[in-house]
Design a protein around this motif. Sequence first.
Motif, PDB file in Angstrom:
ATOM      1  N   SER A 169       0.821  -1.222   0.000  1.00  0.00           N
ATOM      2  CA  SER A 169       0.000   0.000   0.000  1.00  0.00           C
ATOM      3  C   SER A 169       0.851   1.268   0.000  1.00  0.00           C
ATOM      4  O   SER A 169       0.337   2.357  -0.238  1.00  0.00           O
ATOM      5  CB  SER A 169      -0.934   0.009   1.206  1.00  0.00           C
ATOM      6  N   GLU A 170       2.145   1.136   0.243  1.00  0.00           N
ATOM      7  CA  GLU A 170       3.045   2.290   0.264  1.00  0.00           C
ATOM      8  C   GLU A 170       3.934   2.366  -0.977  1.00  0.00           C
ATOM      9  O   GLU A 170       4.772   3.261  -1.075  1.00  0.00           O
ATOM     10  CB  GLU A 170       3.918   2.237   1.521  1.00  0.00           C
ATOM     11  N   ILE A 171       3.780   1.452  -1.897  1.00  0.00           N
ATOM     12  CA  ILE A 171       4.595   1.430  -3.115  1.00  0.00           C
ATOM     13  C   ILE A 171       3.744   1.919  -4.275  1.00  0.00           C
ATOM     14  O   ILE A 171       2.720   1.324  -4.601  1.00  0.00           O
ATOM     15  CB  ILE A 171       5.132   0.006  -3.385  1.00  0.00           C
ATOM     16  N   ARG A 172       4.176   3.029  -4.888  1.00  0.00           N
ATOM     17  CA  ARG A 172       3.439   3.633  -5.999  1.00  0.00           C
ATOM     18  C   ARG A 172       3.942   3.070  -7.329  1.00  0.00           C
ATOM     19  O   ARG A 172       5.143   2.987  -7.575  1.00  0.00           O
ATOM     20  CB  ARG A 172       3.612   5.149  -6.008  1.00  0.00           C
ATOM     21  N   ILE A 173       3.017   2.712  -8.188  1.00  0.00           N
ATOM     22  CA  ILE A 173       3.348   2.142  -9.493  1.00  0.00           C
ATOM     23  C   ILE A 173       4.149   3.150 -10.330  1.00  0.00           C
ATOM     24  O   ILE A 173       5.092   2.774 -11.037  1.00  0.00           O
ATOM     25  CB  ILE A 173       2.077   1.684 -10.239  1.00  0.00           C
ATOM     26  N   GLY A 174       3.827   4.423 -10.240  1.00  0.00           N
ATOM     27  CA  GLY A 174       4.583   5.453 -10.967  1.00  0.00           C
ATOM     28  C   GLY A 174       6.050   5.459 -10.578  1.00  0.00           C
ATOM     29  O   GLY A 174       6.928   5.593 -11.438  1.00  0.00           O
ATOM     30  N   HIS A 175       6.339   5.307  -9.302  1.00  0.00           N
ATOM     31  CA  HIS A 175       7.719   5.272  -8.826  1.00  0.00           C
ATOM     32  C   HIS A 175       8.450   4.054  -9.390  1.00  0.00           C
ATOM     33  O   HIS A 175       9.601   4.147  -9.804  1.00  0.00           O
ATOM     34  CB  HIS A 175       7.737   5.263  -7.298  1.00  0.00           C
ATOM     35  N   VAL A 176       7.774   2.923  -9.402  1.00  0.00           N
ATOM     36  CA  VAL A 176       8.374   1.693  -9.929  1.00  0.00           C
ATOM     37  C   VAL A 176       8.740   1.880 -11.404  1.00  0.00           C
ATOM     38  O   VAL A 176       9.859   1.581 -11.827  1.00  0.00           O
ATOM     39  CB  VAL A 176       7.420   0.487  -9.762  1.00  0.00           C
ATOM     40  N   ILE A 177       7.799   2.384 -12.176  1.00  0.00           N
ATOM     41  CA  ILE A 177       8.044   2.546 -13.613  1.00  0.00           C
ATOM     42  C   ILE A 177       9.140   3.567 -13.869  1.00  0.00           C
ATOM     43  O   ILE A 177      10.016   3.347 -14.711  1.00  0.00           O
ATOM     44  CB  ILE A 177       6.739   2.903 -14.346  1.00  0.00           C
TER      45      ILE A 177
END
Length: 154
Positions: free
Chosen positions: A71-79
Amino acid sequence: MLTKKGKYGLKALVDLARLAPGETAFINDVAARNNIPKKFLDTILLELRNVGILRSKKGPGGGYSLSRPASEIRIGHVIRTLDGPLAPIRCASRTAYEACDDCADPETCQVRRSMTDVRDAIAAILDNMTLDQFVAAGGRIEDTGDELPISAAS
């Protein structure tokens, strides 16, 4: 466009997000379950570990796991970590802006303006989507029912 690196990274994170709390997974298992070349996955998981999304442990009971709740990991940050800026062209990027050689006035350039709108729309979705939402939605965006551009971008 999402690269294979970004797609594989998301697949691996979904796999790891489905682990029980405190459980880890070996890279060979993640690679096999998701049909990802192990060597390529090594590089991807190392990058995700280096930015604090994953943690790794050696030895018995070792492997990879999420470093914090999904819940604290943003998909935008990953990409952005794996593929770089979300903007379709450099002149529309906020983090890696680069003026075009053929553009006399970037402020009035219609191509740049349009691509900035595209970047903003992509960021609005991906920066507000957490890994747990991504997992729960099965790769679909719950609000609109639209599929994420993952399957088309391989």
